[in-house]
Design an enzyme around this catalytic site. Sequence first.
Site, short mmCIF file in Angstrom:
data_model
loop_
_atom_site.label_atom_id
_atom_site.label_comp_id
_atom_site.label_asym_id
_atom_site.label_seq_id
_atom_site.Cartn_x
_atom_site.Cartn_y
_atom_site.Cartn_z
N PHE A 157 0.83 -1.20 0.00
CA PHE A 157 0.00 0.00 0.00
C PHE A 157 0.86 1.25 0.00
CE2 PHE A 157 -2.97 3.10 2.02
CZ PHE A 157 -3.88 3.14 0.97
N TYR A 158 2.03 1.17 0.63
CA TYR A 158 2.98 2.29 0.58
C TYR A 158 3.30 2.65 -0.87
CZ TYR A 158 7.54 4.61 0.62
OH TYR A 158 8.58 5.49 0.39
N ALA A 159 3.64 1.64 -1.66
CA ALA A 159 3.96 1.86 -3.07
C ALA A 159 2.76 2.41 -3.82
CB ALA A 159 4.44 0.57 -3.71
N THR A 161 0.42 4.35 -2.64
CA THR A 161 0.26 5.79 -2.35
C THR A 161 1.27 6.62 -3.11
OG1 THR A 161 1.70 5.76 -0.37
CG2 THR A 161 -0.65 5.31 -0.03
#
Length: 327
Positions: A157-159, A161
């Site tokens: 999910f970091y990627a 965003t």
Amino acid sequence: MIKNKKNILVTGCAGFIGFHLSLALLKNKNFKVYGIDNLNNYYDQKLKKDRLKILKKDKRFNFYKIDIEDEKRIFSNFKNNKYHYVVHLAAQAGVRHSITTPKPYLQTNILGFFNVINASRIFKVAHFLYASTSSVYGDSKNFPLRENFETSKPNSFYAATKKSNEIIAYSYSHIYNLKTTGLRFFTVYGPYGRPDMALFKFTKGITENKKIELFNNGRHIRDFTYIDDVVDSIIKLINPKIKNSNNFEILNIGSGNPQRLMVFLKAIEKSLNKKSKKVFKKFQMGDVYKTHASVAKLDKTIKYRPKFTIMRGIDEFVDWYKRYFKK
């Protein structure tokens, strides 16, 4: 060269890259440096406060404790300071943490990003640069990774965003004519680095005679990039009239020289003159096996030549670590 002194804002100035960039900018007479950070507790606040303490020794550094999710305070800050350039590095970091705790990434990395880029548009910033990540490439098997490769299948999910940031930046460049440059960082390391990154964790574990965890049985390959090479690149890219630069740009910031994690670990052991105690663990969700940046586009833009080898960079970190913790 940029003529006349320009106001430049670094968000996330108490973070690892933000600190080093702010420090370097303060040595450059072309800039009047401003920093924003909320000093969150994702990792030890002492490290962030110590970085900030160093920056504040220079009376030309202007610091504001602001959360980028606070739209009104961001807007007011931009209005009062009339920034020429913005380097947006503030973000909720951590690939693995984003899988277990996704909401802060939505709030900081997307809502916070919107607040900063929108203020940059409204107050006519000449160039908006922002941190993206090598993680946007997902589990690509095609190397080296080039900026025009597929990036719509992030593994975390970091990627996701960070990919969203790039898409938002494209729309702002296209609709509002805002010059934007996304910086896809590849495993940045060096003194004052993040405690959740491999170099810090390995050095700490070896020094304290504790076992260190090696995910994917230590088979990972990473394009380790020393902080000074990253900072030098950002400073050269700030000039909005730089050669070959488009209104919307994406650039890899890496070494272009990937190394196996075990090679990285052996260099740490050599620098510390001490062997590690290893615990081998399985591949973790959100990770990728390999990263390898193509830096051809960056080289064409700024004549990029990374100066730091793995051994030299690790020696610099270990020297700092021993001084900082008085080991």
